[in-house]
Design an enzyme around this catalytic site. Structure first.
Site, PDB file in Angstrom:
ATOM      1  N   ASP A 158       0.864  -1.184   0.000  1.00 18.29           N
ATOM      2  CA  ASP A 158       0.000   0.000   0.000  1.00 18.29           C
ATOM      3  C   ASP A 158       0.894   1.224   0.000  1.00 18.29           C
ATOM      4  O   ASP A 158       1.955   1.215   0.642  1.00 18.29           O
ATOM      5  CB  ASP A 158      -0.891  -0.028   1.252  1.00 18.29           C
ATOM      6  CG  ASP A 158      -2.061   0.928   1.143  1.00 18.29           C
ATOM      7  OD1 ASP A 158      -1.826   2.138   0.889  1.00 18.29           O
ATOM      8  OD2 ASP A 158      -3.204   0.492   1.317  1.00 18.29           O
ATOM      9  N   ALA A 170      -0.803   1.326  12.832  1.00 17.74           N
ATOM     10  CA  ALA A 170      -0.304  -0.044  12.693  1.00 17.74           C
ATOM     11  C   ALA A 170      -0.391  -0.536  11.253  1.00 17.74           C
ATOM     12  O   ALA A 170       0.500  -1.251  10.784  1.00 17.74           O
ATOM     13  CB  ALA A 170      -1.097  -0.974  13.614  1.00 17.74           C
ATOM     14  N   TYR A 171      -1.451  -0.179  10.546  1.00 18.58           N
ATOM     15  CA  TYR A 171      -1.579  -0.639   9.153  1.00 18.58           C
ATOM     16  C   TYR A 171      -0.403  -0.117   8.319  1.00 18.58           C
ATOM     17  O   TYR A 171       0.251  -0.875   7.600  1.00 18.58           O
ATOM     18  CB  TYR A 171      -2.918  -0.160   8.565  1.00 18.58           C
ATOM     19  CG  TYR A 171      -3.106  -0.522   7.109  1.00 18.58           C
ATOM     20  CD1 TYR A 171      -3.594  -1.771   6.742  1.00 18.58           C
ATOM     21  CD2 TYR A 171      -2.795   0.389   6.094  1.00 18.58           C
ATOM     22  CE1 TYR A 171      -3.767  -2.107   5.389  1.00 18.58           C
ATOM     23  CE2 TYR A 171      -2.961   0.075   4.754  1.00 18.58           C
ATOM     24  CZ  TYR A 171      -3.445  -1.176   4.407  1.00 18.58           C
ATOM     25  OH  TYR A 171      -3.608  -1.503   3.084  1.00 18.58           O
ATOM     26  N   GLY A 172      -0.129   1.183   8.434  1.00 19.72           N
ATOM     27  CA  GLY A 172       0.973   1.758   7.668  1.00 19.72           C
ATOM     28  C   GLY A 172       2.296   1.109   8.038  1.00 19.72           C
ATOM     29  O   GLY A 172       3.076   0.715   7.155  1.00 19.72           O
TER      30      GLY A 172
END
Ligand SMILES: NC(=O)c1ccc[n+]([C@@H]2O[C@H](COP(=O)([O-])OP(=O)(O)OC[C@H]3O[C@@H](n4cnc5c(N)ncnc54)[C@H](OP(=O)(O)O)[C@@H]3O)[C@@H](O)[C@H]2O)c1
Length: 259
Positions: A158, A170-172
């Site tokens: 991403d 956290a996703y990044g």
């Protein structure tokens, strides 16, 4: 080394014949469309996910379309231990005899919030599903993949994991980690094994995951998952056999309008 399929890429309908490819998060979103597309091009797909009903629907759709009989593997990436992954790889070896591709598609978004307010339990859950699970699955499957003539591991990337952006938490961070995992694995295998390893940012695609992250977007402004499938076919099939260690990006046709 090419970093994209050719503009006029037309994958053969039997591109993936005789190949076995495991897709995580195969019940919904990009994983579901990838599973259907890979099967339509001849692959025997191992459908991994934690909602059995969704996996069964994908299974039925593949059978109805006349694709090779898939396998369903209900699996919760959040709670699984290293031994569960080893059992999974052993089952694939025993029942299907080979593994040619691994699409690390499943991911959790967690919350979009400043780092100082980020809930540690959510952080741990996102890291477990987005980083530890692909590591444990890759580790368990590598022996099988290394026996293939050419094998492909694809990590879902991403843009927020290639350039830090506020609130992606956290996703990044997990997507940055996945890029590192891809590079390390690719470097370990380049020139010494048939396994190639790349990451793919599909861009903005109409899925429930994307709409959860961008609730203000008009879904009809987003391309359907089918539009990016040539990239998945190219990366998971033999046409990209020389490509490894690459962080690939599907170019945005027209960026959607955020309202
Ligand atoms: N859509 C986009 O525009 C976009 C853009 C950039 C990157 N990506 C990346 O592409 C990948 C797919 O995105 P998407 O939009 O299709 O995501 P999605 O709609 O949120 O689907 C994610 C999939 O992961 C599965 N999953 C989540 N937690 C799991 C767990 N604990 N165990 C097993 N499976 C689990 C989900 O299963 P359930 O449905 O059963 O929960 C679902 O099938 C992700 O890695 C994402 O980061 C997507």
């Amino acid at each position: 080394m090419p970093s994209a399929p050719p503009d006029d890429y037309r994958p053969a309908s039997d591109l993936l014949a005789e190949r076995v490819i495991l897709v995580t998060g195969a019940g919904d979103g990009l994983g579901k469309t990838a599973a259907l597309t890979l099967a339509a091009h001849g692959a025997t797909v191992v459908l991994l996910g934690h909602k059995v009903k969704l996996l069964e629907r994908v299974y039925d759709a593949i059978e109805e379309a006349g694709g090779p009989q898939p396998a369903i593997y209900p699996f919760n990436l959040e709670g699984a231990a290293a031994q569960d992954y080893e059992e999974l790889a052993a089952r694939i070896g025993q029942t299907l005899g080979r593994l040619d591709g691994l699409l690390h598609n499943a991911a959790q978004l967690g919350t979009l919030t400043p780092m100082r307010l980020y809930d540690p339990a959510t952080w741990g859950r996102v890291m477990q599903v987005n980083v530890n699970a692909p590591y444990l699955l890759t580790r368990a499957c590598l022996d099988l993949l290394m026996q293939a003539d050419d094998a492909s591991i694809v990590f879902s990337a991403d843009r927020v994991g290639r350039q830090g952006r506020a609130y992606w938490g956290a996703y990044g961070v997990s997507k940055f980690a996945v890029e590192g995992m891809m590079q390390i694995l690719a470097d370990e295998h380049e020139g010494t094994s048939p396994v190639r390893v790349n990451s793919l940012d599909p861009g903005a695609v109409r899925t429930s995951g994307y709409l959860a992250a961008y609730p203000g977007i008009d879904p009809s402004s987003l391309p359907l998952p089918e539009t990016v499938m040539p990239w998945y076919l190219w990366l998971l099939g033999p046409d990209s056999v020389s490509v490894t260690g690459q962080a690939l990006t599907v170019p945005a046709a027209d960026l959607p309008v955020v309202t």
